[in-house]
Design a protein around this motif. Structure first.
Motif, PDB file in Angstrom:
ATOM      1  N   MET A   1      65.991  11.997  17.491  1.00  0.00           N
ATOM      2  CA  MET A   1      65.498  10.939  15.869  1.00  0.00           C
ATOM      3  C   MET A   1      64.237  12.046  15.968  1.00  0.00           C
ATOM      4  O   MET A   1      63.822  12.360  16.642  1.00  0.00           O
ATOM      5  N   GLU A   2      64.325  12.265  14.640  1.00  0.00           N
ATOM      6  CA  GLU A   2      63.892  13.171  14.090  1.00  0.00           C
ATOM      7  C   GLU A   2      62.370  12.588  12.913  1.00  0.00           C
ATOM      8  O   GLU A   2      63.316  13.506  11.576  1.00  0.00           O
ATOM      9  N   PRO A   3      61.959  11.691  12.854  1.00  0.00           N
ATOM     10  CA  PRO A   3      61.586  10.908  11.967  1.00  0.00           C
ATOM     11  C   PRO A   3      60.373  11.836  11.154  1.00  0.00           C
ATOM     12  O   PRO A   3      59.861  13.159  12.142  1.00  0.00           O
ATOM     13  N   HIS A   4      60.023  11.483   9.606  1.00  0.00           N
ATOM     14  CA  HIS A   4      59.168  12.277   9.617  1.00  0.00           C
ATOM     15  C   HIS A   4      57.770  10.949   8.491  1.00  0.00           C
ATOM     16  O   HIS A   4      58.835  10.549   8.368  1.00  0.00           O
ATOM     17  N   LEU A  37      57.650  14.163  13.493  1.00  0.00           N
ATOM     18  CA  LEU A  37      57.972  14.220  14.665  1.00  0.00           C
ATOM     19  C   LEU A  37      58.673  14.048  15.779  1.00  0.00           C
ATOM     20  O   LEU A  37      60.154  13.715  14.654  1.00  0.00           O
ATOM     21  N   ALA A  38      58.647  13.649  16.882  1.00  0.00           N
ATOM     22  CA  ALA A  38      60.332  13.447  17.448  1.00  0.00           C
ATOM     23  C   ALA A  38      60.319  13.226  19.077  1.00  0.00           C
ATOM     24  O   ALA A  38      59.116  13.328  19.701  1.00  0.00           O
ATOM     25  N   ALA A  39      61.548  12.750  18.964  1.00  0.00           N
ATOM     26  CA  ALA A  39      60.886  11.920  20.489  1.00  0.00           C
ATOM     27  C   ALA A  39      62.894  11.383  20.307  1.00  0.00           C
ATOM     28  O   ALA A  39      63.415  10.890  19.673  1.00  0.00           O
ATOM     29  N   ASN A  40      62.724  10.534  21.688  1.00  0.00           N
ATOM     30  CA  ASN A  40      64.502  10.782  21.801  1.00  0.00           C
ATOM     31  C   ASN A  40      63.958   8.986  21.897  1.00  0.00           C
ATOM     32  O   ASN A  40      65.697   7.886  22.251  1.00  0.00           O
ATOM     33  N   ASN A  41      63.278   8.238  22.112  1.00  0.00           N
ATOM     34  CA  ASN A  41      62.539   7.180  22.182  1.00  0.00           C
ATOM     35  C   ASN A  41      62.485   6.344  20.463  1.00  0.00           C
ATOM     36  O   ASN A  41      60.931   6.940  20.563  1.00  0.00           O
ATOM     37  N   PRO A  42      62.500   5.329  19.908  1.00  0.00           N
ATOM     38  CA  PRO A  42      62.077   5.035  18.638  1.00  0.00           C
ATOM     39  C   PRO A  42      61.085   4.791  18.674  1.00  0.00           C
ATOM     40  O   PRO A  42      60.274   4.344  18.084  1.00  0.00           O
ATOM     41  N   HIS A  43      60.839   3.308  19.993  1.00  0.00           N
ATOM     42  CA  HIS A  43      59.868   2.698  20.263  1.00  0.00           C
ATOM     43  C   HIS A  43      58.892   3.795  20.613  1.00  0.00           C
ATOM     44  O   HIS A  43      57.123   3.130  19.894  1.00  0.00           O
ATOM     45  N   HIS A  44      58.998   4.814  21.612  1.00  0.00           N
ATOM     46  CA  HIS A  44      57.320   5.782  20.897  1.00  0.00           C
ATOM     47  C   HIS A  44      56.519   6.424  19.942  1.00  0.00           C
ATOM     48  O   HIS A  44      55.962   6.648  19.869  1.00  0.00           O
ATOM     49  N   ILE A  45      58.035   7.432  19.271  1.00  0.00           N
ATOM     50  CA  ILE A  45      57.483   7.099  17.905  1.00  0.00           C
ATOM     51  C   ILE A  45      57.220   5.957  17.089  1.00  0.00           C
ATOM     52  O   ILE A  45      55.986   6.404  16.404  1.00  0.00           O
ATOM     53  N   ALA A  46      57.002   5.113  17.173  1.00  0.00           N
ATOM     54  CA  ALA A  46      56.601   4.113  16.457  1.00  0.00           C
ATOM     55  C   ALA A  46      55.058   3.710  16.508  1.00  0.00           C
ATOM     56  O   ALA A  46      54.147   4.104  15.856  1.00  0.00           O
ATOM     57  N   GLU A  65      66.490   2.805  12.817  1.00  0.00           N
ATOM     58  CA  GLU A  65      66.191   2.207  14.367  1.00  0.00           C
ATOM     59  C   GLU A  65      64.929   2.519  14.293  1.00  0.00           C
ATOM     60  O   GLU A  65      64.576   1.682  15.004  1.00  0.00           O
ATOM     61  N   LEU A  66      64.373   3.316  13.638  1.00  0.00           N
ATOM     62  CA  LEU A  66      62.498   3.015  13.790  1.00  0.00           C
ATOM     63  C   LEU A  66      61.865   1.856  12.931  1.00  0.00           C
ATOM     64  O   LEU A  66      60.739   1.098  13.173  1.00  0.00           O
ATOM     65  N   ALA A  67      62.762   1.201  12.101  1.00  0.00           N
ATOM     66  CA  ALA A  67      62.478   0.021  11.200  1.00  0.00           C
ATOM     67  C   ALA A  67      61.433  -1.174  11.835  1.00  0.00           C
ATOM     68  O   ALA A  67      60.344  -1.245  11.946  1.00  0.00           O
TER      69      ALA A  67
END
Length: 75
Positions: A1-4, A37-46, A65-67
């Protein structure tokens, strides 16, 4: 997952707010930049996003998955 995040601030300001992530800040123009931001875990990104003072006008783009993680942690 690579959100920005799309941040309504110049890249220098965003770099100052995200001192641990300066290489991931990219200017779009003199008033707008993105933070990758990049991480395998959406909770960590949040968690990362909610601990950074991005300002009221920041928008977050990423996978759906991030929402729920942002909503849960934001409460």
């Amino acid at each position: 997952m690579e959100p920005h995040t799309l941040v309504a601030a110049d890249a220098e300001t965003v770099r100052a707010r995200t001192w641990s992530l300066p290489g991931r800040v990219h200017p779009l123009d003199s008033h707008t930049s993105t933070l990758d931001l990049a991480a395998n875990n959406p909770h960590h990104i949040a968690e990362q996003l909610l601990t950074i003072d991005l300002g009221r006008d920041a928008t977050i783009g990423g996978s759906p998955e991030l929402a729920p993680h942002l909503e849960k942690l934001g409460q």
